[in-house]
Design a protein around this motif. Structure first.
Motif, short mmCIF file in Angstrom:
data_model
loop_
_atom_site.label_atom_id
_atom_site.label_comp_id
_atom_site.label_asym_id
_atom_site.label_seq_id
_atom_site.Cartn_x
_atom_site.Cartn_y
_atom_site.Cartn_z
N ALA A 189 1.02 -1.16 0.15
CA ALA A 189 -0.15 -0.13 -0.05
C ALA A 189 0.81 1.18 -0.13
CB ALA A 189 -0.86 0.15 1.31
N GLY A 190 1.96 1.15 0.70
CA GLY A 190 2.77 2.02 0.72
C GLY A 190 3.56 2.58 -0.49
N ALA A 191 4.02 1.32 -1.30
CA ALA A 191 4.48 1.43 -2.26
C ALA A 191 3.53 1.90 -3.44
CB ALA A 191 5.12 0.01 -2.88
N ALA A 192 2.41 1.49 -3.40
CA ALA A 192 1.37 1.83 -4.42
C ALA A 192 0.90 3.40 -4.04
CB ALA A 192 0.43 1.05 -4.70
N GLY A 193 1.05 3.90 -2.83
CA GLY A 193 0.54 5.15 -2.65
C GLY A 193 0.92 6.21 -3.21
N ALA A 194 -0.15 7.34 -2.84
CA ALA A 194 0.11 8.50 -3.37
C ALA A 194 1.08 9.45 -2.76
CB ALA A 194 -1.37 8.97 -3.66
N ALA A 195 1.26 10.58 -3.47
CA ALA A 195 2.11 11.46 -2.79
C ALA A 195 1.56 13.07 -2.96
CB ALA A 195 3.71 11.52 -3.80
N THR A 196 1.85 13.76 -1.87
CA THR A 196 1.51 15.12 -1.76
C THR A 196 2.49 16.09 -1.99
OG1 THR A 196 -0.33 14.66 -0.39
CG2 THR A 196 0.38 17.04 -0.14
N VAL A 197 2.53 17.08 -2.79
CA VAL A 197 3.74 18.00 -3.06
C VAL A 197 3.47 19.22 -2.37
CG1 VAL A 197 4.65 19.60 -4.67
CG2 VAL A 197 3.86 17.34 -5.56
N HIS A 198 4.50 19.41 -1.15
CA HIS A 198 4.28 20.42 -0.27
C HIS A 198 5.46 21.49 -0.82
CE1 HIS A 198 2.13 17.89 2.51
NE2 HIS A 198 3.03 16.79 2.40
N VAL A 234 6.80 23.25 -12.23
CA VAL A 234 6.08 22.11 -13.01
C VAL A 234 5.72 21.00 -11.88
CG1 VAL A 234 6.34 20.65 -15.03
CG2 VAL A 234 7.02 23.24 -15.38
N VAL A 235 4.65 20.63 -12.04
CA VAL A 235 4.26 19.31 -11.41
C VAL A 235 3.99 18.32 -12.42
CG1 VAL A 235 3.09 17.99 -9.61
CG2 VAL A 235 3.64 20.56 -9.19
N ASN A 236 4.90 17.17 -12.49
CA ASN A 236 4.56 16.36 -13.49
C ASN A 236 4.80 14.77 -13.14
OD1 ASN A 236 4.09 14.93 -15.94
ND2 ASN A 236 6.04 15.68 -17.21
N ASP A 237 4.30 14.52 -12.11
CA ASP A 237 4.66 13.08 -11.42
C ASP A 237 2.94 12.19 -11.26
OD1 ASP A 237 4.91 10.85 -9.98
OD2 ASP A 237 6.13 12.22 -8.31
N PRO A 238 3.04 11.18 -11.76
CA PRO A 238 1.74 10.50 -11.93
C PRO A 238 1.36 10.09 -10.43
CG PRO A 238 3.39 9.10 -13.00
CD PRO A 238 3.99 10.35 -12.68
N SER A 239 2.17 10.04 -9.43
CA SER A 239 1.57 9.57 -8.18
C SER A 239 1.23 10.73 -7.34
CB SER A 239 3.07 8.99 -7.41
OG SER A 239 3.93 10.13 -6.93
N VAL A 240 1.17 12.18 -8.08
CA VAL A 240 0.61 13.03 -6.96
C VAL A 240 -0.62 13.07 -6.99
CG1 VAL A 240 0.56 15.65 -7.07
CG2 VAL A 240 2.70 14.59 -7.47
N THR A 241 -1.21 13.30 -5.78
CA THR A 241 -2.89 13.39 -5.45
C THR A 241 -3.16 14.67 -4.66
OG1 THR A 241 -2.77 12.03 -3.57
CG2 THR A 241 -3.20 10.68 -5.51
N ALA A 242 -2.28 15.23 -4.46
CA ALA A 242 -2.56 16.62 -3.95
C ALA A 242 -1.40 17.59 -3.75
CB ALA A 242 -3.01 16.49 -2.39
N ILE A 243 -1.45 18.84 -4.01
CA ILE A 243 -0.55 20.02 -3.81
C ILE A 243 -0.90 21.06 -2.55
CG2 ILE A 243 0.70 21.69 -5.04
CD1 ILE A 243 -0.05 20.09 -7.79
#
Length: 200
Positions: free
Chosen positions: A17-26, A40-49
């Motif tokens: 779950a951690g490996a497949a989890g999403a990332a927040t850009v801070h 530029v935010v170009n990362d498919p794992s991002v789910t929030a900024i």
């Protein structure tokens, strides 16, 4: 130390779950305020900024690469009130303008469609939400101009309805590992049955 098969399976599930989890850009470093080179935010794992407006005329220019197709971009702005004195709360004024553009900036930072302009002040401190709806024909970069024009600090959070459903690939060896755990579990169950029949 022995680890039971169920405990090992739970551990693997947590790791996957951690490996497949999403990332927040801070906003650890201030986002660009330069329209000629937005952040530029170009990362498919991002789910929030997330980010902040810390002072008057704090501009954050973001270029987000989003999945193709219809989606809603939601921005939630809220006043940062921690540690403010009663006098500062009385004179609090946080807010600004949100603009967006589906093509690159050409002339200035203030290009694009205005999505909202707002002010968070005493008596109107509830979080302010802005929604930008993109159609089926959208694909590529969305340029967001977040113009903090008021002097008091505000934080914001950006999400997309497409990010919430975007598939995130699992690690390549996870399937083999889960199959091996299943085999171990079946073997343990067989041994328990043999011991139980021998005792009977």
């Amino acid at each position: 130390m022995k680890t039971s098969v169920p405990a090992a399976a739970a551990l693997i599930a947590a790791l996957s779950a951690g490996a497949a989890g999403a990332a927040t850009v801070h906003e650890t470093v201030d986002y660009s305020g330069n329209w000629q080179s937005p952040t530029v935010v170009n990362d498919p794992s991002v789910t929030a900024i997330t980010g902040t407006w810390g002072f008057q005329n704090d501009y954050d220019l973001l270029s987000l690469y989003l999945p193709t197709g219809a989606q809603a971009i939601t921005l939630v702005f809220e006043a940062i009130l921690d540690g403010l004195s009663p006098q500062q709360l009385d004179s609090f004024s946080g807010g600004g303008t949100v603009k967006y553009k589906t093509s690159a900036y050409q002339w200035s930072a203030w290009e694009g469609v205005q999505a909202a302009a707002f002010d968070l002040v005493k008596g109107r401190m509830d979080p302010f939400t802005v929604t930008i709806n993109l159609g089926d024909d959208f694909g590529g970069f969305l340029n967001l101009g977040l113009y903090g024009t008021h002097p008091s600090p505000v934080r914001y959070n950006i999400t997309s309805s497409a990010w919430a459903v975007a598939p995130v690939p699992l690690p390549a060896g996870l399937g083999l590992l889960l199959a091996a755990l299943g085999t171990l579990g079946a073997g343990a169950a067989l041994r328990r049955r043999k011991v139980a029949s021998a005792a009977a």
